[in-house]
Design a protein around this motif. Structure first.
Motif, PDB file in Angstrom:
ATOM      1  N   LEU A   1      -1.199  -3.316   2.505  1.00 48.98           N
ATOM      2  CA  LEU A   1      -1.215  -2.285   1.467  1.00 48.98           C
ATOM      3  C   LEU A   1      -0.090  -1.279   1.707  1.00 48.98           C
ATOM      4  O   LEU A   1       0.610  -0.874   0.776  1.00 48.98           O
ATOM      5  CB  LEU A   1      -2.573  -1.590   1.451  1.00 48.98           C
ATOM      6  CG  LEU A   1      -2.773  -0.449   0.455  1.00 48.98           C
ATOM      7  CD1 LEU A   1      -2.567  -0.930  -0.970  1.00 48.98           C
ATOM      8  CD2 LEU A   1      -4.180   0.137   0.637  1.00 48.98           C
TER       9      LEU A   1
ATOM     10  N   LEU B   1      -1.728  -3.516  -5.507  1.00 48.71           N
ATOM     11  CA  LEU B   1      -2.270  -2.459  -4.636  1.00 48.71           C
ATOM     12  C   LEU B   1      -3.793  -2.432  -4.701  1.00 48.71           C
ATOM     13  O   LEU B   1      -4.463  -2.305  -3.674  1.00 48.71           O
ATOM     14  CB  LEU B   1      -1.698  -1.093  -5.034  1.00 48.71           C
ATOM     15  CG  LEU B   1      -0.222  -0.881  -4.741  1.00 48.71           C
ATOM     16  CD1 LEU B   1       0.269   0.400  -5.407  1.00 48.71           C
ATOM     17  CD2 LEU B   1       0.036  -0.843  -3.259  1.00 48.71           C
ATOM     18  N   SER B   2      -4.316  -2.560  -5.891  1.00 57.32           N
ATOM     19  CA  SER B   2      -5.768  -2.552  -6.066  1.00 57.32           C
ATOM     20  C   SER B   2      -6.424  -3.712  -5.314  1.00 57.32           C
ATOM     21  O   SER B   2      -7.435  -3.526  -4.629  1.00 57.32           O
ATOM     22  CB  SER B   2      -6.098  -2.635  -7.556  1.00 57.32           C
ATOM     23  OG  SER B   2      -7.477  -2.729  -7.749  1.00 57.32           O
TER      24      SER B   2
ATOM     25  N   CYS C   1       3.021  -0.308  -0.688  1.00 59.53           N
ATOM     26  CA  CYS C   1       3.351   1.076  -1.047  1.00 59.53           C
ATOM     27  C   CYS C   1       4.833   1.354  -0.783  1.00 59.53           C
ATOM     28  O   CYS C   1       5.503   2.025  -1.582  1.00 59.53           O
ATOM     29  CB  CYS C   1       2.480   2.052  -0.263  1.00 59.53           C
ATOM     30  SG  CYS C   1       0.739   2.040  -0.737  1.00 59.53           S
TER      31      CYS C   1
ATOM     32  N   PRO D   1      -2.604   5.423  -1.438  1.00 56.01           N
ATOM     33  CA  PRO D   1      -3.661   4.594  -0.838  1.00 56.01           C
ATOM     34  C   PRO D   1      -3.656   4.573   0.696  1.00 56.01           C
ATOM     35  O   PRO D   1      -4.658   4.199   1.301  1.00 56.01           O
ATOM     36  CB  PRO D   1      -3.373   3.195  -1.384  1.00 56.01           C
ATOM     37  CG  PRO D   1      -2.540   3.399  -2.596  1.00 56.01           C
ATOM     38  CD  PRO D   1      -1.755   4.645  -2.341  1.00 56.01           C
ATOM     39  N   VAL D   2      -2.544   4.973   1.335  1.00 53.46           N
ATOM     40  CA  VAL D   2      -2.474   4.867   2.795  1.00 53.46           C
ATOM     41  C   VAL D   2      -2.170   6.194   3.496  1.00 53.46           C
ATOM     42  O   VAL D   2      -1.985   6.206   4.716  1.00 53.46           O
ATOM     43  CB  VAL D   2      -1.433   3.798   3.231  1.00 53.46           C
ATOM     44  CG1 VAL D   2      -1.871   2.406   2.787  1.00 53.46           C
ATOM     45  CG2 VAL D   2      -0.051   4.125   2.736  1.00 53.46           C
TER      46      VAL D   2
ATOM     47  N   ARG E   1      -9.199  -4.604   1.850  1.00 50.59           N
ATOM     48  CA  ARG E   1      -9.103  -3.765   3.053  1.00 50.59           C
ATOM     49  C   ARG E   1      -7.976  -4.232   3.989  1.00 50.59           C
ATOM     50  O   ARG E   1      -8.115  -4.216   5.206  1.00 50.59           O
ATOM     51  CB  ARG E   1     -10.423  -3.682   3.784  1.00 50.59           C
ATOM     52  CG  ARG E   1     -11.527  -3.077   2.950  1.00 50.59           C
ATOM     53  CD  ARG E   1     -12.823  -2.997   3.715  1.00 50.59           C
ATOM     54  NE  ARG E   1     -13.925  -2.683   2.846  1.00 50.59           N
ATOM     55  CZ  ARG E   1     -14.382  -1.446   2.624  1.00 50.59           C
ATOM     56  NH1 ARG E   1     -13.807  -0.434   3.205  1.00 50.59           N
ATOM     57  NH2 ARG E   1     -15.397  -1.245   1.818  1.00 50.59           N
ATOM     58  N   GLN E   2      -6.885  -4.642   3.391  1.00 49.90           N
ATOM     59  CA  GLN E   2      -5.706  -5.087   4.131  1.00 49.90           C
ATOM     60  C   GLN E   2      -4.726  -3.919   4.218  1.00 49.90           C
ATOM     61  O   GLN E   2      -3.708  -3.888   3.531  1.00 49.90           O
ATOM     62  CB  GLN E   2      -5.065  -6.290   3.421  1.00 49.90           C
ATOM     63  CG  GLN E   2      -5.929  -7.510   3.395  1.00 49.90           C
ATOM     64  CD  GLN E   2      -6.139  -8.068   4.782  1.00 49.90           C
ATOM     65  OE1 GLN E   2      -5.246  -8.066   5.623  1.00 49.90           O
ATOM     66  NE2 GLN E   2      -7.340  -8.544   5.044  1.00 49.90           N
ATOM     67  N   VAL E   3      -5.038  -2.953   5.068  1.00 50.28           N
ATOM     68  CA  VAL E   3      -4.277  -1.705   5.098  1.00 50.28           C
ATOM     69  C   VAL E   3      -2.810  -1.907   5.475  1.00 50.28           C
ATOM     70  O   VAL E   3      -1.932  -1.361   4.798  1.00 50.28           O
ATOM     71  CB  VAL E   3      -4.969  -0.662   5.995  1.00 50.28           C
ATOM     72  CG1 VAL E   3      -4.171   0.630   6.031  1.00 50.28           C
ATOM     73  CG2 VAL E   3      -6.382  -0.385   5.493  1.00 50.28           C
TER      74      VAL E   3
ATOM     75  N   LEU F   1      -5.208  -5.365  -2.722  1.00 46.20           N
ATOM     76  CA  LEU F   1      -5.077  -5.156  -1.278  1.00 46.20           C
ATOM     77  C   LEU F   1      -6.073  -4.114  -0.784  1.00 46.20           C
ATOM     78  O   LEU F   1      -6.640  -4.245   0.293  1.00 46.20           O
ATOM     79  CB  LEU F   1      -3.645  -4.743  -0.925  1.00 46.20           C
ATOM     80  CG  LEU F   1      -2.604  -5.845  -1.046  1.00 46.20           C
ATOM     81  CD1 LEU F   1      -1.206  -5.269  -0.959  1.00 46.20           C
ATOM     82  CD2 LEU F   1      -2.827  -6.903   0.037  1.00 46.20           C
ATOM     83  N   ARG F   2      -6.294  -3.082  -1.597  1.00 43.32           N
ATOM     84  CA  ARG F   2      -7.286  -2.056  -1.236  1.00 43.32           C
ATOM     85  C   ARG F   2      -8.671  -2.675  -1.153  1.00 43.32           C
ATOM     86  O   ARG F   2      -9.425  -2.423  -0.215  1.00 43.32           O
ATOM     87  CB  ARG F   2      -7.268  -0.945  -2.297  1.00 43.32           C
ATOM     88  CG  ARG F   2      -7.002   0.408  -1.768  1.00 43.32           C
ATOM     89  CD  ARG F   2      -7.142   1.524  -2.793  1.00 43.32           C
ATOM     90  NE  ARG F   2      -6.894   1.167  -4.164  1.00 43.32           N
ATOM     91  CZ  ARG F   2      -5.790   1.451  -4.839  1.00 43.32           C
ATOM     92  NH1 ARG F   2      -4.818   2.106  -4.279  1.00 43.32           N
ATOM     93  NH2 ARG F   2      -5.660   1.096  -6.100  1.00 43.32           N
TER      94      ARG F   2
END
Length: 134
Positions: free
Chosen positions: A29, A17-18, A33, A52-53, A24-26, A20-21
């Motif tokens: 990400l 997750l970190s 999640c 995160p989303v 900036r691959q929402v 991907l954050r």
């Protein structure tokens, strides 16, 4: 996450997750999640898994991810014994299904009637309405 390896699995998910954050691959990400929420099957508040989303979900028409969030919230509320909260999330799921249905062709609407999302909502609402439900 392997049975008995939850701590290591959670750490691996957090690392993914970190990264991907940071990249900036929402959409990716959001998928991660969803995977985290599924892996914890109601044991973790989806507000944690989807943190995160969550703001992105408020702005974007990401119906799949929103439905996964709501279903995770239902499972978590049930796990916590919060029947009224679970019912409220089920009603939100039903409303979202209506939005999805409105965007589909007639044939696809028929398919949605037997889709697992629809079955989840119907069964959950039927249980909530049952006089014997706890």
């Amino acid at each position: 996450i392997l049975i008995g390896q939850e701590e290591a699995g959670a750490a691996n998910l957090d690392l993914a997750l970190s990264r991907l954050r940071q990249a900036r691959q929402v959409p990716a990400l959001a998928e991660a999640c969803m995977s985290r929420a599924r892996a914890f099957l109601g044991r973790e508040d989806p507000a944690v898994a989807f943190k995160p989303v969550l703001r992105w979900l408020e702005k974007e028409p990401a119906l799949l991810i929103r439905m996964e969030y709501l279903q995770a919230a239902v499972r978590h509320a049930v796990q916590q014994g919060q029947r009224d909260r679970a019912t409220a999330y089920l009603l939100a799921c039903r409303e979202l299904l209506g939005e999805v249905r409105n965007q589909l062709s007639e044939a696809d609407r028929e398919t949605l009637r037997v889709h697992p999302w629809n079955l989840f909502v119907r069964r959950g609402l039927n249980r909530a309405a049952s006089p014997n439900a706890r």
